[in-house]
Structure formats: C-alpha cells, structure tokens
Design an enzyme around this catalytic site. Structure first.
Site, PDB file in Angstrom:
ATOM      1  N   GLY A 131      11.522 -53.947   2.844  1.00 31.02           N
ATOM      2  CA  GLY A 131      10.149 -53.479   2.935  1.00 31.02           C
ATOM      3  C   GLY A 131       9.219 -54.470   3.610  1.00 31.02           C
ATOM      4  O   GLY A 131       9.580 -55.629   3.852  1.00 31.02           O
ATOM      5  N   ASN A 187      11.508 -61.383  -3.264  1.00 34.59           N
ATOM      6  CA  ASN A 187      12.348 -60.437  -3.986  1.00 34.59           C
ATOM      7  C   ASN A 187      12.911 -61.026  -5.286  1.00 34.59           C
ATOM      8  O   ASN A 187      12.966 -60.346  -6.316  1.00 34.59           O
ATOM      9  CB  ASN A 187      13.502 -60.000  -3.099  1.00 34.59           C
ATOM     10  CG  ASN A 187      13.819 -58.522  -3.163  1.00 34.59           C
ATOM     11  OD1 ASN A 187      14.375 -57.963  -2.230  1.00 34.59           O
ATOM     12  ND2 ASN A 187      13.508 -57.865  -4.258  1.00 34.59           N
ATOM     13  N   ASN A 243      19.658 -55.621  -3.212  1.00 34.70           N
ATOM     14  CA  ASN A 243      18.613 -54.669  -3.548  1.00 34.70           C
ATOM     15  C   ASN A 243      18.280 -53.835  -2.314  1.00 34.70           C
ATOM     16  O   ASN A 243      17.976 -54.381  -1.258  1.00 34.70           O
ATOM     17  CB  ASN A 243      17.370 -55.429  -4.031  1.00 34.70           C
ATOM     18  CG  ASN A 243      16.164 -54.542  -4.284  1.00 34.70           C
ATOM     19  OD1 ASN A 243      15.039 -54.907  -4.005  1.00 34.70           O
ATOM     20  ND2 ASN A 243      16.393 -53.370  -4.822  1.00 34.70           N
ATOM     21  N   ARG A 303       2.526 -60.219  -0.111  1.00 36.06           N
ATOM     22  CA  ARG A 303       3.202 -59.270   0.782  1.00 36.06           C
ATOM     23  C   ARG A 303       2.433 -59.104   2.095  1.00 36.06           C
ATOM     24  O   ARG A 303       3.034 -59.042   3.167  1.00 36.06           O
ATOM     25  CB  ARG A 303       3.347 -57.912   0.078  1.00 36.06           C
ATOM     26  CG  ARG A 303       4.396 -57.915  -1.016  1.00 36.06           C
ATOM     27  CD  ARG A 303       5.765 -57.722  -0.426  1.00 36.06           C
ATOM     28  NE  ARG A 303       6.809 -57.798  -1.435  1.00 36.06           N
ATOM     29  CZ  ARG A 303       8.021 -57.283  -1.290  1.00 36.06           C
ATOM     30  NH1 ARG A 303       8.336 -56.657  -0.180  1.00 36.06           N
ATOM     31  NH2 ARG A 303       8.922 -57.421  -2.223  1.00 36.06           N
ATOM     32  N   HIS A 361      12.140 -48.897  -8.004  1.00 40.54           N
ATOM     33  CA  HIS A 361      13.094 -49.449  -7.046  1.00 40.54           C
ATOM     34  C   HIS A 361      13.348 -50.938  -7.258  1.00 40.54           C
ATOM     35  O   HIS A 361      14.320 -51.470  -6.758  1.00 40.54           O
ATOM     36  CB  HIS A 361      12.544 -49.207  -5.633  1.00 40.54           C
ATOM     37  CG  HIS A 361      13.543 -49.367  -4.537  1.00 40.54           C
ATOM     38  ND1 HIS A 361      14.755 -48.712  -4.522  1.00 40.54           N
ATOM     39  CD2 HIS A 361      13.511 -50.110  -3.388  1.00 40.54           C
ATOM     40  CE1 HIS A 361      15.427 -49.035  -3.428  1.00 40.54           C
ATOM     41  NE2 HIS A 361      14.687 -49.896  -2.729  1.00 40.54           N
ATOM     42  N   TRP A 362      12.450 -51.608  -7.991  1.00 40.76           N
ATOM     43  CA  TRP A 362      12.554 -53.063  -8.176  1.00 40.76           C
ATOM     44  C   TRP A 362      13.006 -53.384  -9.591  1.00 40.76           C
ATOM     45  O   TRP A 362      12.246 -53.904 -10.411  1.00 40.76           O
ATOM     46  CB  TRP A 362      11.206 -53.721  -7.885  1.00 40.76           C
ATOM     47  CG  TRP A 362      10.829 -53.743  -6.436  1.00 40.76           C
ATOM     48  CD1 TRP A 362      11.631 -53.476  -5.364  1.00 40.76           C
ATOM     49  CD2 TRP A 362       9.543 -54.058  -5.893  1.00 40.76           C
ATOM     50  NE1 TRP A 362      10.927 -53.605  -4.191  1.00 40.76           N
ATOM     51  CE2 TRP A 362       9.640 -53.966  -4.490  1.00 40.76           C
ATOM     52  CE3 TRP A 362       8.320 -54.413  -6.467  1.00 40.76           C
ATOM     53  CZ2 TRP A 362       8.565 -54.205  -3.641  1.00 40.76           C
ATOM     54  CZ3 TRP A 362       7.245 -54.656  -5.633  1.00 40.76           C
ATOM     55  CH2 TRP A 362       7.368 -54.560  -4.233  1.00 40.76           C
TER      56      TRP A 362
END
Length: 287
Positions: free
Chosen positions: A42, A50, A109, A188, A267-268
């Site tokens: 991403g 991450n 991941n 981010r 998702h994490w």
C-alpha cells in the site's frame, strides 16, 4: 542490543545487489532460526511501518530480517521483467545470498504473502515454513467485487495522493478505526510522498496487470496445489482489501496448510491482533 527498545536506525542496514541499493532491518541473535518479514504494497509502506511493533517480540525467538522490497521504503526499483511477486521472489533469493541466509521461514502480509508463496514455489529447498496474512494471488474473487473496496481506495490515492485519500484507504485496512491515529497517517503520507514513490508504485502495480508478464507463468492460484511448504494462513474476517472468503480456496488446494481466522480484524492482523499474530507465528515456526 536491547530488544525492548529497538529503533529504526540501529536495526537498519543496506546491501548492494547488481548495482542497486536495498534497505533492510535485522534484529535477534545470530544463533536463532532465521525469519524474513515481507510487507504489503500500500501507499507509504515499508518493512518498518508494517512490522516495527512486532520486531521486539519476534526477535526474541528468531533472527529477524525485514527488507524493504524493491521499489518500497528506502529500496531501489530495478527494471521489472516479470509480474512483481515473481520478480520479487527471485530478488528475495538473491537478497538471501547477499546477506548470508541459506534457509529461512517467511512471513508475508498482502503482497508480501504473494511474494512468500511465489518464493516457496520457486525454491522450496530454501524455505522452511511460510506464514501468510491476507495474501494476494492465492485465490480469485467469486463472491466479492473485483477490484475490492480497498484496492479502489489504493488506486484512487495513487491518482490523487491527498491526506483524505490516505485516510479512506487506511479505513479499509482495519476493522477498528480507533487504530487510525494522526501519527500513523503522518508516517504513511511522508513515505508515500517521497520523490518517485508514487511513480514506483504505479510501475509495480502495472507489472501485475501487464499481459506480457502474465503470459510467462500460470497464476499462483492455479499452482496452489504444488506449494508443499508447511503454511499458516491468517486472515481477518473484516478484510476489505483481500476478502476473507479467498482464504478457503487456498485452504482447500494447498497440501500442508492451517487456517486461522480473526474476528474483528481487517487486513492488518499484525496490528489489530498483534499478540495473537506473534503467538501463532512463533508457535508455527518453532514446532
């Protein structure tokens, strides 16, 4: 090294491979089994963003390497000659040679899970076990929209990289939106807006949809039954990037697999279910 206070700078190293520079982090005693953590794809991602909060725990049981995969974080992006997960699986084996790793277990991941599975398919003799979290590539969407909501938000951000767009994408990554802090979005955004980062991301995703590259190899999901490496798959039931239903295709076709579903998780999993993720990976890799 005090494992409870690991920092970005004290764990970070560089390695040169074929004239390109790649960044990675490493922690844990050299006598311990080697584990490589592979991040997702991403905007603003890096190995540190991450997995930074998992490194202190995992490095108590393993010698942990966290590379910035090609084109992400502080790593260069060489010319891509295959779809990115296959290109990066080949790169990962070269990286292992460069830093003196003969065998390792892999944690991946999302895109990193795709890369981990491709690496196990390419060189099973070098990969002991793999633990995948919401991995790409191992299924096709039969019961959900394609592209997923998370993928749509990702591509919208790449076309118009605003803070609001980043927030909407991150909302698709987690079930509990209280995990979305200003510090997370700031980190981010700073990474995503580094010179050339957006262009590299577009090149990476472009390779995945390049028909010339796609014709070089059967899709991973069609080869799932050939991946005999012992595999743990972890998936958040509320994943809006790669929907949980995809887990069952992999669980049906991969010959040596265990599946763990997290409720109240997106998702994490390494963030939302941190302790459970670390426990499951440690138990699976130390059997």
């Amino acid at each position: 090294m005090d494992l409870s206070t690991l920092t970005y700078e004290e764990t970070r190293h560089n390695v040169t491979i074929d004239g390109a520079e790649f960044s990675y982090h490493v922690a844990g005693d050299e006598s311990l089994p080697t584990v490589i953590l592979l991040h997702g794809s991403g905007p603003g991602v890096s190995s540190w963003s991450n997995f930074q909060h998992n490194l202190p725990v995992l490095s108590q049981s393993f010698r942990v390497f966290m590379p910035d995969m090609p084109g992400f974080g502080k790593s260069d992006l060489p010319e891509i000659d295959a779809i990115y997960p296959i290109f990066t699986a080949r790169w990962l084996l070269t990286f292992m040679d460069a830093v003196g790793i003969r065998n390792a277990s892999l944690v991946g991941n999302s895109m990193g899970g795709y890369v981990a599975a491709e690496t196990a398919a390419l060189a099973p003799e070098r990969i002991d076990r793999i633990a995948l979290m919401g991995p790409g590539g191992l299924a096709i969407s039969l019961f959900n929209q394609d592209p997923s909501e998370g993928a749509k938000r990702l591509f919208e951000f790449l076309d118009n990289p605003t803070r609001a767009g980043m927030i909407e994408w991150v909302k698709c990554m987690v079930s509990d939106h209280s995990a979305i802090t200003d510090a997370l979005i700031d980190e981010r955004m700073a990474n995503a807006l580094q010179p050339g980062a957006i262009e590299r991301a577009k090149t990476i995703f472009g390779s995945v949809f390049n028909p010339e590259f796609a014709a070089q190899q059967q899709p991973l999901w069609q080869r799932a039954s050939t991946i005999a490496t012992p595999t743990l798959i972890m998936w958040g039931r509320d994943d809006r990037m790669l929907p949980y239903e995809q887990a069952h295709f992999a669980a049906r076709h991969m010959p040596d697999i265990e599946l763990h579903m997290f409720s109240r998780c997106g998702h994490w999993a390494q963030i939302e279910r941190k302790a459970d993720f670390e426990r499951l990976v440690t138990e699976f890799f130390t059997r």
